[in-house]
Design a protein around this motif. Structure first.
Motif, PDB file in Angstrom:
ATOM      1  N   ASN A  85      27.478  31.818 -31.836  1.00 45.13           N
ATOM      2  CA  ASN A  85      28.078  32.821 -30.960  1.00 45.13           C
ATOM      3  C   ASN A  85      27.027  33.804 -30.462  1.00 45.13           C
ATOM      4  O   ASN A  85      25.994  33.990 -31.091  1.00 45.13           O
ATOM      5  CB  ASN A  85      29.160  33.591 -31.718  1.00 45.13           C
ATOM      6  CG  ASN A  85      30.367  32.732 -32.010  1.00 45.13           C
ATOM      7  OD1 ASN A  85      31.206  32.500 -31.163  1.00 45.13           O
ATOM      8  ND2 ASN A  85      30.425  32.231 -33.225  1.00 45.13           N
ATOM      9  N   GLU A  86      27.366  34.398 -29.350  1.00 47.27           N
ATOM     10  CA  GLU A  86      26.425  35.353 -28.786  1.00 47.27           C
ATOM     11  C   GLU A  86      26.336  36.594 -29.651  1.00 47.27           C
ATOM     12  O   GLU A  86      27.204  36.856 -30.483  1.00 47.27           O
ATOM     13  CB  GLU A  86      26.844  35.744 -27.361  1.00 47.27           C
ATOM     14  CG  GLU A  86      28.209  36.378 -27.268  1.00 47.27           C
ATOM     15  CD  GLU A  86      29.295  35.355 -26.987  1.00 47.27           C
ATOM     16  OE1 GLU A  86      29.146  34.191 -27.417  1.00 47.27           O
ATOM     17  OE2 GLU A  86      30.275  35.716 -26.325  1.00 47.27           O
ATOM     18  N   GLN A  87      25.264  37.359 -29.417  1.00 47.69           N
ATOM     19  CA  GLN A  87      25.102  38.632 -30.098  1.00 47.69           C
ATOM     20  C   GLN A  87      25.409  39.765 -29.129  1.00 47.69           C
ATOM     21  O   GLN A  87      25.166  39.660 -27.931  1.00 47.69           O
ATOM     22  CB  GLN A  87      23.675  38.756 -30.644  1.00 47.69           C
ATOM     23  CG  GLN A  87      23.384  37.762 -31.759  1.00 47.69           C
ATOM     24  CD  GLN A  87      21.978  37.843 -32.277  1.00 47.69           C
ATOM     25  OE1 GLN A  87      21.248  38.808 -32.047  1.00 47.69           O
ATOM     26  NE2 GLN A  87      21.563  36.816 -33.012  1.00 47.69           N
ATOM     27  N   PHE A  88      25.941  40.829 -29.686  1.00 51.58           N
ATOM     28  CA  PHE A  88      26.263  42.028 -28.910  1.00 51.58           C
ATOM     29  C   PHE A  88      25.398  43.165 -29.421  1.00 51.58           C
ATOM     30  O   PHE A  88      25.238  43.332 -30.633  1.00 51.58           O
ATOM     31  CB  PHE A  88      27.746  42.373 -29.046  1.00 51.58           C
ATOM     32  CG  PHE A  88      28.648  41.307 -28.494  1.00 51.58           C
ATOM     33  CD1 PHE A  88      29.187  40.347 -29.333  1.00 51.58           C
ATOM     34  CD2 PHE A  88      28.947  41.263 -27.147  1.00 51.58           C
ATOM     35  CE1 PHE A  88      29.995  39.353 -28.828  1.00 51.58           C
ATOM     36  CE2 PHE A  88      29.768  40.276 -26.633  1.00 51.58           C
ATOM     37  CZ  PHE A  88      30.297  39.313 -27.482  1.00 51.58           C
ATOM     38  N   PHE A  89      24.884  43.935 -28.478  1.00 54.23           N
ATOM     39  CA  PHE A  89      23.851  44.898 -28.809  1.00 54.23           C
ATOM     40  C   PHE A  89      24.335  46.338 -28.728  1.00 54.23           C
ATOM     41  O   PHE A  89      25.171  46.680 -27.892  1.00 54.23           O
ATOM     42  CB  PHE A  89      22.658  44.719 -27.860  1.00 54.23           C
ATOM     43  CG  PHE A  89      21.887  43.473 -28.141  1.00 54.23           C
ATOM     44  CD1 PHE A  89      22.315  42.249 -27.664  1.00 54.23           C
ATOM     45  CD2 PHE A  89      20.737  43.521 -28.914  1.00 54.23           C
ATOM     46  CE1 PHE A  89      21.616  41.091 -27.944  1.00 54.23           C
ATOM     47  CE2 PHE A  89      20.026  42.370 -29.202  1.00 54.23           C
ATOM     48  CZ  PHE A  89      20.466  41.146 -28.715  1.00 54.23           C
ATOM     49  N   GLY A  90      23.757  47.161 -29.591  1.00 54.96           N
ATOM     50  CA  GLY A  90      23.985  48.588 -29.525  1.00 54.96           C
ATOM     51  C   GLY A  90      23.156  49.223 -28.431  1.00 54.96           C
ATOM     52  O   GLY A  90      22.389  48.542 -27.740  1.00 54.96           O
TER      53      GLY A  90
END
Lengths: 115, 114
Positions: free
Chosen positions: B101-106
């Protein structure tokens, strides 16, 4: 180990012109591929991803990318660029390891849009 | 919005001082990551976590340590900051529960070491 090359560090296009950002990857198996966009002072936002299936993938903001296995490429395209598209774009390849999903990023392409 | 916050957002410190950056998530994700971003290098993985108290090194881990005592918090520590650690630091979480799965960034933390 996987790697990603984005050959163009900077690209300038005129508003309304078409855009293609290049991405070449190195990975021994079927890759998971991503494009992210980063506006100035912001975090990264996912534009699109390729996992399998249709090699032409559609993303947000009118972007698309085409996976070409024979060329180890995953180029990002947009038919008509808007001034708000000015940002930095990152291509990434993903791989499994023993503890999760790992992303390897290219060095980025900074897009400037001329009025 | 993946519910990721980072603190502080900006920090200036001096060489040799310890620094801790905090990443907080609100969605109970198992996997969390710390990256640094430098011009021409894209993002490079420092450390990652695959559960509470489970962490491992990334590509550029020298000079950094991490801790994860709660699911929601992932801390990055520079024990003795150096000028080469001046960078923008991003935390990420992995979305989904199975497969790739993709990563989500702060939003990032800009750290300057003088």
């Amino acid at each position: 180990a996987q790697s990603v090359t984005q050959p163009d560090i900077h690209i300038t296009v005129s508003e309304g012109a078409s855009l293609e950002l290049r991405c070449n990857y190195s990975y021994g198996a079927t890759p998971y591929l991503f494009w992210y966009v980063q506006s100035p002072g912001q975090g990264l936002q996912l534009l699109l991803k390729y996992f399998s299936g249709d090699t032409l993938v559609q993303g947000i903001k009118g972007f698309e990318a085409e996976f070409k296995r024979s060329q180890s490429s995953f180029n990002l395209r947009k038919p008509s660029v808007h001034w708000s598209d000015a940002a930095e774009y990152f291509c990434a390849v993903g791989a499994f390891n023993n503890a999760g999903n790992m992303l390897t990023f290219g060095g980025g392409t900074r897009l400037m849009v001329k009025p | 919005d993946a519910g990721i916050t980072q603190s502080p957002r900006h920090k200036v410190t001096e060489t040799g001082t310890p620094v801790t950056l905090r990443c907080h998530q609100t969605e109970n994700h198992r996997y969390m990551y710390w990256y640094r971003q430098d011009p021409g290098h894209g993002l490079r993985l420092i450390h990652y976590s695959y559960g509470v108290k489970d962490t491992d090194k990334g590509e550029v881990s020298d000079g950094y340590s991490v801790s994860r005592s709660k699911t929601e918090d992932f801390l990055l520590t520079l024990e003795s900051a150096t000028s080469s650690q001046t960078s923008v630091y991003f935390c990420a979480i992995r979305g989904g529960t199975a497969g790739f799965n993709e990563q989500f960034f702060g939003p990032g933390t800009r750290l300057t070491v003088l």
